[in-house]
Design a protein around this motif. Structure first.
Motif, PDB file in Angstrom:
ATOM      1  N   VAL A   1      36.376  74.059  15.372  1.00 13.78           N
ATOM      2  CA  VAL A   1      36.743  72.768  14.804  1.00 13.78           C
ATOM      3  C   VAL A   1      38.229  72.551  15.076  1.00 13.78           C
ATOM      4  CG1 VAL A   1      36.978  71.409  12.697  1.00 13.78           C
ATOM      5  CG2 VAL A   1      34.999  72.918  13.005  1.00 13.78           C
ATOM      6  N   LEU A   2      38.556  71.357  15.516  1.00 11.00           N
ATOM      7  CA  LEU A   2      39.955  70.965  15.685  1.00 11.00           C
ATOM      8  C   LEU A   2      40.257  69.912  14.626  1.00 11.00           C
ATOM      9  CD1 LEU A   2      42.562  71.196  17.356  1.00 11.00           C
ATOM     10  CD2 LEU A   2      41.727  69.287  18.730  1.00 11.00           C
ATOM     11  N   ALA A   3      41.169  70.246  13.699  1.00 12.98           N
ATOM     12  CA  ALA A   3      41.559  69.311  12.641  1.00 12.98           C
ATOM     13  C   ALA A   3      42.978  68.840  12.932  1.00 12.98           C
ATOM     14  CB  ALA A   3      41.494  69.995  11.286  1.00 12.98           C
ATOM     15  N   ARG A   4      43.177  67.538  12.943  1.00 15.11           N
ATOM     16  CA  ARG A   4      44.506  67.025  13.267  1.00 15.11           C
ATOM     17  C   ARG A   4      44.925  65.951  12.269  1.00 15.11           C
ATOM     18  NH1 ARG A   4      45.320  62.319  16.062  1.00 15.11           N
ATOM     19  NH2 ARG A   4      43.469  61.032  16.363  1.00 15.11           N
ATOM     20  N   GLU A   5      46.246  65.792  12.147  1.00 18.94           N
ATOM     21  CA  GLU A   5      46.834  64.784  11.263  1.00 18.94           C
ATOM     22  C   GLU A   5      46.264  64.870   9.837  1.00 18.94           C
ATOM     23  OE1 GLU A   5      49.503  63.907  12.865  1.00 18.94           O
ATOM     24  OE2 GLU A   5      49.235  61.734  12.813  1.00 18.94           O
ATOM     25  N   LEU A   6      46.121  66.101   9.331  1.00 17.18           N
ATOM     26  CA  LEU A   6      45.505  66.297   8.019  1.00 17.18           C
ATOM     27  C   LEU A   6      46.275  65.582   6.911  1.00 17.18           C
ATOM     28  CD1 LEU A   6      44.437  70.035   8.297  1.00 17.18           C
ATOM     29  CD2 LEU A   6      42.956  68.021   8.269  1.00 17.18           C
ATOM     30  N   THR A   7      45.529  64.924   6.050  1.00 16.27           N
ATOM     31  CA  THR A   7      45.968  64.132   4.880  1.00 16.27           C
ATOM     32  C   THR A   7      46.652  62.824   5.269  1.00 16.27           C
ATOM     33  OG1 THR A   7      48.225  64.980   4.462  1.00 16.27           O
ATOM     34  CG2 THR A   7      46.382  66.325   3.656  1.00 16.27           C
ATOM     35  N   LYS A   8      46.779  62.543   6.572  1.00 20.22           N
ATOM     36  CA  LYS A   8      47.388  61.296   7.015  1.00 20.22           C
ATOM     37  C   LYS A   8      46.302  60.273   7.337  1.00 20.22           C
ATOM     38  CE  LYS A   8      51.192  63.915   9.104  1.00 20.22           C
ATOM     39  NZ  LYS A   8      51.911  64.256  10.350  1.00 20.22           N
ATOM     40  N   VAL A   9      46.711  59.038   7.609  1.00 22.20           N
ATOM     41  CA  VAL A   9      45.766  57.957   7.831  1.00 22.20           C
ATOM     42  C   VAL A   9      44.900  58.196   9.070  1.00 22.20           C
ATOM     43  CG1 VAL A   9      47.370  56.527   9.175  1.00 22.20           C
ATOM     44  CG2 VAL A   9      45.520  55.434   7.860  1.00 22.20           C
ATOM     45  N   HIS A  10      45.400  58.936  10.059  1.00 23.27           N
ATOM     46  CA  HIS A  10      44.634  59.205  11.281  1.00 23.27           C
ATOM     47  C   HIS A  10      43.961  60.584  11.266  1.00 23.27           C
ATOM     48  CE1 HIS A  10      46.015  55.530  13.102  1.00 23.27           C
ATOM     49  NE2 HIS A  10      47.295  55.874  12.935  1.00 23.27           N
ATOM     50  N   GLU A  11      43.774  61.148  10.079  1.00 29.12           N
ATOM     51  CA  GLU A  11      43.125  62.450   9.970  1.00 29.12           C
ATOM     52  C   GLU A  11      41.783  62.450  10.707  1.00 29.12           C
ATOM     53  OE1 GLU A  11      42.879  64.709   6.121  1.00 29.12           O
ATOM     54  OE2 GLU A  11      40.750  64.228   6.313  1.00 29.12           O
TER      55      GLU A  11
ATOM     56  N   LYS B   1      46.811  63.497  19.459  1.00 31.77           N
ATOM     57  CA  LYS B   1      48.194  63.635  19.023  1.00 31.77           C
ATOM     58  C   LYS B   1      48.238  64.232  17.618  1.00 31.77           C
ATOM     59  CE  LYS B   1      49.722  59.608  21.722  1.00 31.77           C
ATOM     60  NZ  LYS B   1      50.365  58.271  21.663  1.00 31.77           N
ATOM     61  N   GLY B   2      49.433  64.610  17.168  1.00 32.08           N
ATOM     62  CA  GLY B   2      49.620  65.108  15.812  1.00 32.08           C
ATOM     63  C   GLY B   2      49.533  66.620  15.709  1.00 32.08           C
ATOM     64  N   GLU B   3      50.002  67.153  14.589  1.00 33.05           N
ATOM     65  CA  GLU B   3      49.912  68.592  14.340  1.00 33.05           C
ATOM     66  C   GLU B   3      48.453  68.990  14.171  1.00 33.05           C
ATOM     67  OE1 GLU B   3      52.506  70.691  14.556  1.00 33.05           O
ATOM     68  OE2 GLU B   3      53.548  68.889  15.225  1.00 33.05           O
ATOM     69  N   MET B   4      48.099  70.166  14.681  1.00 31.32           N
ATOM     70  CA  MET B   4      46.688  70.540  14.767  1.00 31.32           C
ATOM     71  C   MET B   4      46.420  71.918  14.176  1.00 31.32           C
ATOM     72  SD  MET B   4      45.934  69.209  18.633  1.00 31.32           S
ATOM     73  CE  MET B   4      46.200  67.479  19.054  1.00 31.32           C
ATOM     74  N   VAL B   5      45.206  72.050  13.615  1.00 27.46           N
ATOM     75  CA  VAL B   5      44.692  73.345  13.186  1.00 27.46           C
ATOM     76  C   VAL B   5      43.412  73.611  13.978  1.00 27.46           C
ATOM     77  CG1 VAL B   5      43.867  74.759  11.264  1.00 27.46           C
ATOM     78  CG2 VAL B   5      45.587  72.983  10.859  1.00 27.46           C
ATOM     79  N   ILE B   6      43.344  74.787  14.584  1.00 27.89           N
ATOM     80  CA  ILE B   6      42.128  75.220  15.276  1.00 27.89           C
ATOM     81  C   ILE B   6      41.399  76.201  14.370  1.00 27.89           C
ATOM     82  CG2 ILE B   6      41.208  76.495  17.253  1.00 27.89           C
ATOM     83  CD1 ILE B   6      43.731  75.624  18.798  1.00 27.89           C
ATOM     84  N   VAL B   7      40.143  75.903  14.057  1.00 33.85           N
ATOM     85  CA  VAL B   7      39.304  76.815  13.280  1.00 33.85           C
ATOM     86  C   VAL B   7      38.262  77.371  14.249  1.00 33.85           C
ATOM     87  CG1 VAL B   7      37.876  77.095  11.223  1.00 33.85           C
ATOM     88  CG2 VAL B   7      39.640  75.318  11.279  1.00 33.85           C
ATOM     89  N   MET B   8      38.372  78.657  14.564  1.00 29.95           N
ATOM     90  CA  MET B   8      37.555  79.267  15.615  1.00 29.95           C
ATOM     91  C   MET B   8      36.517  80.207  15.020  1.00 29.95           C
ATOM     92  SD  MET B   8      37.017  79.347  18.873  1.00 29.95           S
ATOM     93  CE  MET B   8      38.502  78.460  19.386  1.00 29.95           C
ATOM     94  N   ASP B   9      35.281  80.059  15.472  1.00 29.99           N
ATOM     95  CA  ASP B   9      34.213  80.952  15.031  1.00 29.99           C
ATOM     96  C   ASP B   9      34.514  82.385  15.465  1.00 29.99           C
ATOM     97  OD1 ASP B   9      31.840  81.518  13.768  1.00 29.99           O
ATOM     98  OD2 ASP B   9      30.583  81.078  15.502  1.00 29.99           O
ATOM     99  N   GLY B  10      34.139  83.348  14.645  1.00 31.10           N
ATOM    100  CA  GLY B  10      34.336  84.750  14.983  1.00 31.10           C
ATOM    101  C   GLY B  10      33.346  85.233  16.027  1.00 31.10           C
ATOM    102  N   TYR B  11      33.587  86.424  16.535  1.00 30.38           N
ATOM    103  CA  TYR B  11      32.735  87.009  17.567  1.00 30.38           C
ATOM    104  C   TYR B  11      31.355  87.315  17.000  1.00 30.38           C
ATOM    105  CZ  TYR B  11      30.889  90.478  20.839  1.00 30.38           C
ATOM    106  OH  TYR B  11      30.092  91.165  21.716  1.00 30.38           O
TER     107      TYR B  11
END
Length: 280
Positions: A192-202, A220-230
């Protein structure tokens, strides 16, 4: 051993105060109280912090305390504490120290037995994790990978066999190269790629690495990558086993359900029992 009772000590204290990651209304009431009460705010970027404080009508002296001035800033903080001042430490967004400056400062404070108190608040990694749809029972926060290709690949190689969800931070100008390296080293996993968290373009993009790589260049915007484990093919899946335990526990005692699933899967009944209790 150093024993700290945070709400008993009368000594000047350093507070680690998380700041909003985008939505200014997420500054907690306690964080506001602390920022109003302290004598000095040590900030990663005084310009950004001044804007935040001005928004809330708070007027405090600011001290720049960032990655590049620690040799100067840390003695200044210590001097302020020794003169009886209480201090709030803030980064530009989220928790201080979490992929942000502050670790060396806190180490010095603890060495001198100065009370250090953390205040609860916004965190981009946890926001992304709990909304990702990927397993949350066990996870690792890794933060930023190295910005150089060879070192980044080496880091990913060490994480390749990690069986639990992994959280990364990434900047938009590096997201494409980072995901390309992840696809090469980790294989085409769920993420999962989560970007612009809590902002209008989340935005949350849920899919495989290759699917998200196809569209990430435009993001665009600051990003969090949530990666599945092996996950090995046909390997034991603890989450599914615990799901089975929970289902069976509707019609039998929990310990009996754990015993039955242990027989079916070869898992430890004690592990199943402890994991099932976490969901109760």
């Amino acid at each position: 051993m150093i024993r700290q009772k945070s709400f008993v000590s009368q000594r000047p204290t350093v507070y680690l105060v998380p700041t909003p990651i985008g939505n200014l209304t997420e500054l907690t009431p306690r964080a506001l109280d602390i920022l109003n009460q302290v004598d000095l705010v040590a900030a990663e970027d005084t310009r950004n912090t001044r804007k935040l404080l001005t928004h809330y009508g708070i007027h405090k002296s600011l001290l720049a305390c960032h990655e590049h001035n620690q040799k100067v800033a840390i003695p200044q903080v210590l001097e302020a504490i020794e003169s009886g001042k209480s201090i709030a430490v803030v980064s530009d967004a989220g928790y201080p120290l979490v992929s942000d400056p502050g670790q060396h400062l806190v180490e010095k404070l603890i060495q001198k037995e100065i009370p250090v108190v953390s205040i609860s608040g916004p965190n981009a990694a946890l926001d992304a994790l709990v909304a990702s749809g990927l397993p949350c029972y066990h996870y690792m926060f890794y933060g930023f990978l190295d910005n150089k290709h060879n070192k980044r690949v080496q880091e990913l190689e060490t994480l390749k066999a990690f069986p639990y969800t992994i959280l990364f931070y990434e900047a938009p100008h590096r997201i494409q190269t980072t995901l390309t390296d992840m696809l090469t080293v980790l294989g085409d996993r769920k993420m999962v790629l989560a970007r612009e968290l809590t902002k209008v373009h989340e935005e949350y993009l849920r899919g495989t690495i290759s699917e998200i790589l196809d569209v990430c260049e435009e993001l665009k915007g600051e990003m969090v990558i949530v990666m599945d484990g092996y996950q090995e093919e046909d390997s034991f899946d603890l989450d599914k086993a615990v799901d089975r335990v929970i289902d069976l526990s509707q019609t039998m005692k929990l310990k009996e359900a754990c015993k039955q699933v242990a027989k079916e899967t070869g898992a430890s009944k004690n592990v199943l029992y402890q994991e099932a209790l976490k969901r109760k």
